[in-house]
Design an enzyme around this catalytic site. Structure first.
Site, PDB file in Angstrom:
ATOM      1  CB  THR A 246       1.280  -1.206   7.972  1.00  0.00           C
ATOM      2  OG1 THR A 246       0.635   0.792   8.235  1.00  0.00           O
ATOM      3  CG2 THR A 246      -0.580  -0.960   7.694  1.00  0.00           C
TER       4      THR A 246
ATOM      5  N   PRO B 102       0.301   1.819  18.125  1.00  0.00           N
ATOM      6  CG  PRO B 102       0.558  -0.058  19.048  1.00  0.00           C
ATOM      7  CD  PRO B 102      -0.380   1.309  19.533  1.00  0.00           C
TER       8      PRO B 102
ATOM      9  CB  SER C  58      -1.197  -0.073   1.492  1.00  0.00           C
ATOM     10  OG  SER C  58      -1.783   1.008   0.941  1.00  0.00           O
TER      11      SER C  58
ATOM     12  CG  ASP D 284      -6.311   0.871   0.260  1.00  0.00           C
ATOM     13  OD1 ASP D 284      -5.718   2.065  -0.222  1.00  0.00           O
ATOM     14  OD2 ASP D 284      -5.807  -0.110   0.930  1.00  0.00           O
TER      15      ASP D 284
END
EC number: 5.4.2.3
Length: 554
Positions: A512, A509, A69, A293
């Protein structure tokens, strides 16, 4: 029950992809994601899991997307998609983690047998898998490992080649639930059905309204560039005067350019345009991320001030337009909005007070927003980063598509709603679909970006990344708005927040990246920045910050 799982074959192919003993893998919100060189064994085993999942679900297609991504180009990742186009069922996330961490081929076989046993899987059933990747240079090598995993479990795989993540989600749904042509490759079919569906729906949604000015779209030098170009050409074939786009940052061949100083995450985090774009006053622009996305919109006003229209603004625009149509059509359906803690406080207040929407707050991650949105007849969800969609329940679709006596105004509203149900990619957040959704609403309203932005004023906010030695030590509660661990850190954050008018800040946190994210809001830009950098400095100093303390941390 016939046995088709060949353990010797699995071991033989698995030997090519030994598990790295020093790494503990976790299937998280975005699947597995990390440096590409650490992922071959993981992706091989994901292929195996997809075959098992397909057999469990009566041979339906399971989707696999190889992407990282918005992450840097050196990273990659992989996630599985269930037959409906939604994220993998949560129980199977734990199976993915178990398979990825099996230390030997024998342990891998034991985990496979355990998954088969726990789920009553008929090993003789056919297994079907469809997969795609983004434009990262590590993609072909990882796809080869994936194909060996699919082969090892005796599944049938369909390679879609390079696709956006939303295309993979939608086509997984399409293969399972739509009537398919008998000719043509899946690669070509995936593009055709996607472009045809969304271009026709956009034309319906726009109607006879006059188009707006051209829009610049920063494609992050990723897969969104060629796919948006193709989609725009399909729209032009239907009507060459409703959508004009200029694509920038469309270099998918040069190493190092993907997501570098461009893209939705860069724009959202830095609150500035990509380096390659010099905007004139009120010139309309948007940025995709590397796998298309998520999307954010922006412009600069008369004095050169940068104005960001992020996921919160998209949610407000979409929800407001939809509820107006629902009321005009006199439909008895509920509309609700789902947000995360990253939502700007002004957006929540606007939705609840001005539009009278029920608003829910859930932990970060599409699966949390998606599931909560399903509780409404029409559920609108967008993360502030620009990732989101709108879900229409079967009840809502039945009412929207039902026959009956209506006034002219009611009929117009119904037709607009029908067009929106087709225009929105309901399987997952889709930057290209969301671009057309926003554009269609603005065209119907004849709004500029400035008018859209004026519906409410964002509180100044900032998102800061802190690199830490171990992000796993950070534990949260209250939809990720309160730190539970490290012990005592939340109390110190609260003391900082109390020093600023309308102050709000939280730490969590990343799901990714190997970082901790700090979000802050306050009544003025100066206070907001001070609060963000003080909290970031506190986290760095007291919770294992690494890589050198950034100079801006206070």
């Amino acid at each position: 029950m016939a046995q088709t799982i060949d353990c010797d074959k699995i071991k033989e192919l698995s030997a090519k992809y030994p598990k790295l003993k020093e790494i503990n893998y976790t299937y998280g919100t975005a699947g597995f994601r990390m440096k590409a060189e650490y992922l071959e064994s993981v992706i091989f085993r994901v292929g195996i899991l997809a075959g098992l999942r397909s057999r469990k679900l009566d041979s339906k297609f399971i989707g696999i997307m190889v992407t990282a991504s918005h992450n840097p180009e050196a990273d990659n990742g992989v996630k599985l998609v269930d037959p409906s186009g939604e994220m993998l069922e949560q129980q199977w996330e734990s199976y993915a983690t178990q398979l990825a961490n099996a230390q030997s081929d024998d342990e891998l076989i034991n985990v496979i047998k355990s998954v088969i046993s726990q789920n009553g899987i008929d090993e003789s059933k056919k297994a079907s898998v469809v997969y795609a990747r983004d434009t990262r240079p590590s993609g072909p090598k990882l796809i080869a490992a994936l194909e060996d995993g699919i082969k090892a479990i005796s599944a049938v795989g369909e390679n879609l080649g390079i696709k956006t993540t939303p295309q993979l989600h939608y086509f997984t749904y399409y293969l399972n639930y739509c009537e398919k042509p008998t000719e043509g490759s899946c690669d070509e079919l995936a593009d055709k059905v996607y472009y045809e569906k969304f271009s026709k729906a956009f034309q319906k949604a726009v109607g006879d309204n006059q188009r707006l000015s051209d829009i610049y779209v920063d494609a992050a030098n990723g897969v969104g560039a060629p796919k948006l170009k193709d989609l725009a050409q399909w729209i032009d074939k239907l009507n060459d005067n409703i959508f004009k786009v200029t694509i920038i940052n469309d270099d998918t061949d040069t190493r190092g350019k993907l997501n570098f100083q461009c893209g939705a995450d860069y724009v959202k985090t830095g609150q500035k345009p990509p380096l390659a774009l010099n905007l004139a006053c009120e010139q309309r622009a948007a940025s995709l991320d590397g796998d298309a996305d998520r999307i954010v919109f922006y412009y600069v006003d008369e004095d050169g001030t940068f104005r960001l229209l992020d996921g919160d603004k998209i949610a407000a625009l979409s929800a407001g337009f939809i509820i107006e149509l629902v009321k005009t059509a006199c439909l008895d359906i509920s509309v609700g909005v789902v947000q995360t803690a990253y939502a700007n406080g002004s957006s929540t207040a606007y939705l609840e007070r001005e539009l009278a929407f029920p608003v829910s707050c859930v932990p970060t991650g599409v699966k949390h927003l998606h599931h909560k949105a399903q509780e409404y007849d029409v559920g609108v969800y967008f993360e502030a980063n620009g990732h989101g969609t709108v879900l229409f329940s079967s009840k809502a679709l039945d009412k929207i598509n039902s026959d009956g006596s209506r006034t002219t105004e009611q009929e117009k509203a119904i037709k607009k709603l029908q067009a929106l149900t087709e225009l929105i990619n309901q399987t997952v957040g889709d930057a290209l679909s969301d671009l057309l959704l926003v554009e269609s609403i603005l065209i119907n309203r004849q709004w500029t970006f400035k008018k859209w932005n004026s519906v409410y004023t964002d509180k100044p906010n900032r998102l800061v990344k802190v690199v830490v030695a171990d992000r796993q030590i950070f534990k949260t509660t209250n939809a990720e708005r309160t730190l539970v661990e490290p012990n005592g850190l939340q109390e110190k954050i609260d003391k900082l927040v109390a020093q600023y008018k309308d102050g709000r800040s939280f730490v969590r946190p990343s799901g990714t990246e190997d970082v901790v994210r700090v979000y802050a809001e306050a009544s003025t830009r100066e206070d907001c920045d001070q609060l963000a950098f003080k909290v970031a400095g506190l986290v760095y100093d007291e919770a294992g910050g690494t890589g050198g303390r950034p100079s801006e941390f206070l």
